[in-house]
Scaffold this motif. Structure first.
Motif, PDB file in Angstrom:
ATOM      1  N   ASN A   1       0.975  -1.241   0.154  1.00 51.23           N
ATOM      2  CA  ASN A   1      -0.527   0.079   0.032  1.00 51.23           C
ATOM      3  C   ASN A   1       0.684   1.350   0.167  1.00 51.23           C
ATOM      4  O   ASN A   1       0.402   2.815  -0.573  1.00 51.23           O
ATOM      5  CB  ASN A   1      -0.769   0.265   1.422  1.00 51.23           C
ATOM      6  N   ALA A   2       2.117   1.436   0.696  1.00 50.13           N
ATOM      7  CA  ALA A   2       2.648   2.151   0.767  1.00 50.13           C
ATOM      8  C   ALA A   2       3.520   2.587  -0.201  1.00 50.13           C
ATOM      9  O   ALA A   2       4.107   3.785  -0.778  1.00 50.13           O
ATOM     10  CB  ALA A   2       3.455   2.449   2.082  1.00 50.13           C
ATOM     11  N   ILE A   3       3.883   1.548  -0.692  1.00 53.89           N
ATOM     12  CA  ILE A   3       4.290   1.515  -2.435  1.00 53.89           C
ATOM     13  C   ILE A   3       4.045   2.478  -3.634  1.00 53.89           C
ATOM     14  O   ILE A   3       4.359   2.740  -3.979  1.00 53.89           O
ATOM     15  CB  ILE A   3       5.162   0.253  -2.888  1.00 53.89           C
ATOM     16  N   GLU A   4       2.902   1.797  -3.175  1.00 53.23           N
ATOM     17  CA  GLU A   4       1.431   1.971  -4.495  1.00 53.23           C
ATOM     18  C   GLU A   4       1.367   3.905  -3.585  1.00 53.23           C
ATOM     19  O   GLU A   4       0.728   4.375  -5.445  1.00 53.23           O
ATOM     20  CB  GLU A   4       0.334   1.672  -4.232  1.00 53.23           C
ATOM     21  N   ALA A   5       1.159   3.856  -2.792  1.00 53.45           N
ATOM     22  CA  ALA A   5       0.957   5.287  -2.978  1.00 53.45           C
ATOM     23  C   ALA A   5       1.584   6.130  -2.797  1.00 53.45           C
ATOM     24  O   ALA A   5       1.037   7.655  -3.484  1.00 53.45           O
ATOM     25  CB  ALA A   5      -0.136   5.246  -0.871  1.00 53.45           C
ATOM     26  N   SER A   6       2.947   6.261  -2.835  1.00 56.22           N
ATOM     27  CA  SER A   6       4.121   6.785  -3.258  1.00 56.22           C
ATOM     28  C   SER A   6       4.695   7.361  -4.802  1.00 56.22           C
ATOM     29  O   SER A   6       5.127   7.959  -4.912  1.00 56.22           O
ATOM     30  CB  SER A   6       5.874   5.953  -2.685  1.00 56.22           C
ATOM     31  N   LEU A   7       4.217   6.195  -5.881  1.00 58.36           N
ATOM     32  CA  LEU A   7       4.948   5.897  -6.945  1.00 58.36           C
ATOM     33  C   LEU A   7       3.791   7.543  -7.323  1.00 58.36           C
ATOM     34  O   LEU A   7       4.497   8.262  -8.597  1.00 58.36           O
ATOM     35  CB  LEU A   7       3.851   5.094  -7.627  1.00 58.36           C
ATOM     36  N   PRO A   8       2.684   8.360  -7.239  1.00 55.63           N
ATOM     37  CA  PRO A   8       2.753   9.204  -7.849  1.00 55.63           C
ATOM     38  C   PRO A   8       3.641  10.595  -7.027  1.00 55.63           C
ATOM     39  O   PRO A   8       3.148  11.732  -8.220  1.00 55.63           O
ATOM     40  CB  PRO A   8       1.045   9.715  -7.197  1.00 55.63           C
ATOM     41  N   LEU A   9       4.121  10.842  -6.702  1.00 56.67           N
ATOM     42  CA  LEU A   9       4.552  11.428  -6.004  1.00 56.67           C
ATOM     43  C   LEU A   9       6.270  11.633  -6.857  1.00 56.67           C
ATOM     44  O   LEU A   9       6.457  10.395  -7.342  1.00 56.67           O
ATOM     45  CB  LEU A   9       5.036  11.115  -4.640  1.00 56.67           C
ATOM     46  N   PRO A  10       7.158  12.991  -6.991  1.00 60.82           N
ATOM     47  CA  PRO A  10       8.630  12.796  -7.671  1.00 60.82           C
ATOM     48  C   PRO A  10       9.366  12.075  -6.586  1.00 60.82           C
ATOM     49  O   PRO A  10       8.790  11.357  -5.039  1.00 60.82           O
ATOM     50  CB  PRO A  10       9.133  14.618  -7.448  1.00 60.82           C
ATOM     51  N   GLU A  11      10.335  11.783  -7.653  1.00 61.04           N
ATOM     52  CA  GLU A  11      10.826  10.500  -6.824  1.00 61.04           C
ATOM     53  C   GLU A  11      11.414  11.134  -5.121  1.00 61.04           C
ATOM     54  O   GLU A  11      11.639  10.135  -4.500  1.00 61.04           O
ATOM     55  CB  GLU A  11      12.086  10.294  -7.506  1.00 61.04           C
ATOM     56  N   ASP A  12      12.089  12.518  -5.497  1.00 62.72           N
ATOM     57  CA  ASP A  12      12.330  12.807  -4.313  1.00 62.72           C
ATOM     58  C   ASP A  12      11.915  12.729  -2.665  1.00 62.72           C
ATOM     59  O   ASP A  12      12.227  13.437  -2.005  1.00 62.72           O
ATOM     60  CB  ASP A  12      12.997  15.003  -4.216  1.00 62.72           C
ATOM     61  N   LYS A  13      10.100  12.935  -2.850  1.00 60.36           N
ATOM     62  CA  LYS A  13       9.357  13.450  -2.322  1.00 60.36           C
ATOM     63  C   LYS A  13       9.009  11.665  -1.679  1.00 60.36           C
ATOM     64  O   LYS A  13       8.469  11.891  -0.681  1.00 60.36           O
ATOM     65  CB  LYS A  13       8.587  13.252  -2.356  1.00 60.36           C
ATOM     66  N   ARG A  14       9.644  10.748  -2.529  1.00 58.31           N
ATOM     67  CA  ARG A  14       9.103   8.796  -2.052  1.00 58.31           C
ATOM     68  C   ARG A  14       9.591   8.676  -0.826  1.00 58.31           C
ATOM     69  O   ARG A  14      11.038   9.207  -0.583  1.00 58.31           O
ATOM     70  CB  ARG A  14       8.780   8.265  -2.967  1.00 58.31           C
ATOM     71  N   LEU A  15       8.859   8.881  -0.021  1.00 56.18           N
ATOM     72  CA  LEU A  15       9.829   8.200   1.620  1.00 56.18           C
ATOM     73  C   LEU A  15       8.623   7.451   2.463  1.00 56.18           C
ATOM     74  O   LEU A  15       7.399   7.227   2.013  1.00 56.18           O
ATOM     75  CB  LEU A  15       9.909   9.328   2.284  1.00 56.18           C
ATOM     76  N   ILE A  16       8.864   6.241   2.752  1.00 58.58           N
ATOM     77  CA  ILE A  16       8.167   5.377   3.670  1.00 58.58           C
ATOM     78  C   ILE A  16       9.644   5.267   5.277  1.00 58.58           C
ATOM     79  O   ILE A  16      10.350   4.658   4.767  1.00 58.58           O
ATOM     80  CB  ILE A  16       7.999   3.662   2.419  1.00 58.58           C
ATOM     81  N   ARG A  17       8.860   5.042   6.022  1.00 55.10           N
ATOM     82  CA  ARG A  17       8.913   4.505   7.827  1.00 55.10           C
ATOM     83  C   ARG A  17       8.024   3.734   8.390  1.00 55.10           C
ATOM     84  O   ARG A  17       7.308   3.745   8.416  1.00 55.10           O
ATOM     85  CB  ARG A  17       9.054   6.510   8.347  1.00 55.10           C
ATOM     86  N   VAL A  18       9.392   2.942   8.096  1.00 56.85           N
ATOM     87  CA  VAL A  18       8.574   2.092   9.069  1.00 56.85           C
ATOM     88  C   VAL A  18       9.915   1.884  10.647  1.00 56.85           C
ATOM     89  O   VAL A  18      10.641   1.872  10.339  1.00 56.85           O
ATOM     90  CB  VAL A  18       9.468   0.238   8.198  1.00 56.85           C
TER      91      VAL A  18
END
Length: 220
Positions: A130-147
């Motif tokens: 879910n986190a990966i899919e939600a991150s894809l529309p963002l520009p690469e420099d804004k994509r971040l997942i915290r676990v």
């Protein structure tokens, strides 16, 4: 109602099986990469032995510098203390990075789990997907997942946060809506069902710019 319930249960079981098979494929791919690294480093040892036999210490130093740089790229290993959790987290982190998504992970499981490892893998796999899919529309420099994972008293605490496109996600019937199709919808239902069966707690929060899921699973 009984027919509908059985149909949903069959679909959930089929999705869970598909999810597990996907995870195993990802883990197998990670182990193939590790075997490849082992093969490469055997070759590296042979090269350095050849340099040593000639007494070419400058060549050895240069070669070691190159290997040191190469090792800094092999940084996917997360060690939680639980082997299956390590495999799932590392495979998903590798997948996220391949899609240009940065992952910050701090995960520890210092106790033997009461809950099934398969259940935990289903939870973590869905959260990551879910986190990966939600991150894809963002520009690469804004994509971040915290676990974040650790024990809090007698509970295993899990937190996933990913940045979104700046919109607060809508709810339908008290649940956050998924925009990713039927399979992902069942994945969310599956997480809720597992947490409920394990007598745990789940909370989802969507604020502008970020989506966070928090889960607590009792371990006593």
């Amino acid at each position: 109602m009984g027919f509908f319930s059985k149909r949903v249960d069959r679909q959930l079981q089929a999705y869970q099986q598909e999810l597990i098979e996907t995870h195993y494929r990802e883990v197998d791919n990670m182990y193939k990469q590790i075997r490849g690294w082992r093969h490469d480093y055997r070759n590296h040892i042979q090269v350095m032995k050849a340099y040593a036999a000639k007494g070419d210490w400058e060549a050895i130093r240069n070669y070691l510098d190159l290997l040191d740089q190469d090792l800094t790229t092999v940084d996917t290993v997360i060690k939680t203390g639980n082997a299956m959790t390590d495999a799932i987290l590392n495979s998903k982190i590798s997948l996220a990075k391949s899609k240009g998504i940065r992952v910050i992970a701090d995960a520890h499981i210092p106790v033997k789990l009461k809950s099934s490892e398969i259940d935990l893998c289903c939870i973590l796999g869905n959260l990551f997907d879910n986190a990966i899919e939600a991150s894809l529309p963002l520009p690469e420099d804004k994509r971040l997942i915290r676990v974040y994972m650790d024990m809090k008293n007698t509970q295993l605490y899990i937190s996933f946060t990913n940045f979104t496109a700046g919109k607060k996600l809508p709810k339908l019937g008290g649940r956050f809506r998924t925009t990713k199709g039927e399979g992902h919808g069942f994945g969310l239902v599956r997480i809720d069902a597992i947490v409920e069966r394990l007598e745990g707690y789940i909370s989802r929060n969507s604020e502008d710019g970020a989506f966070t899921t928090e889960i607590r699973l009792p371990q006593v």
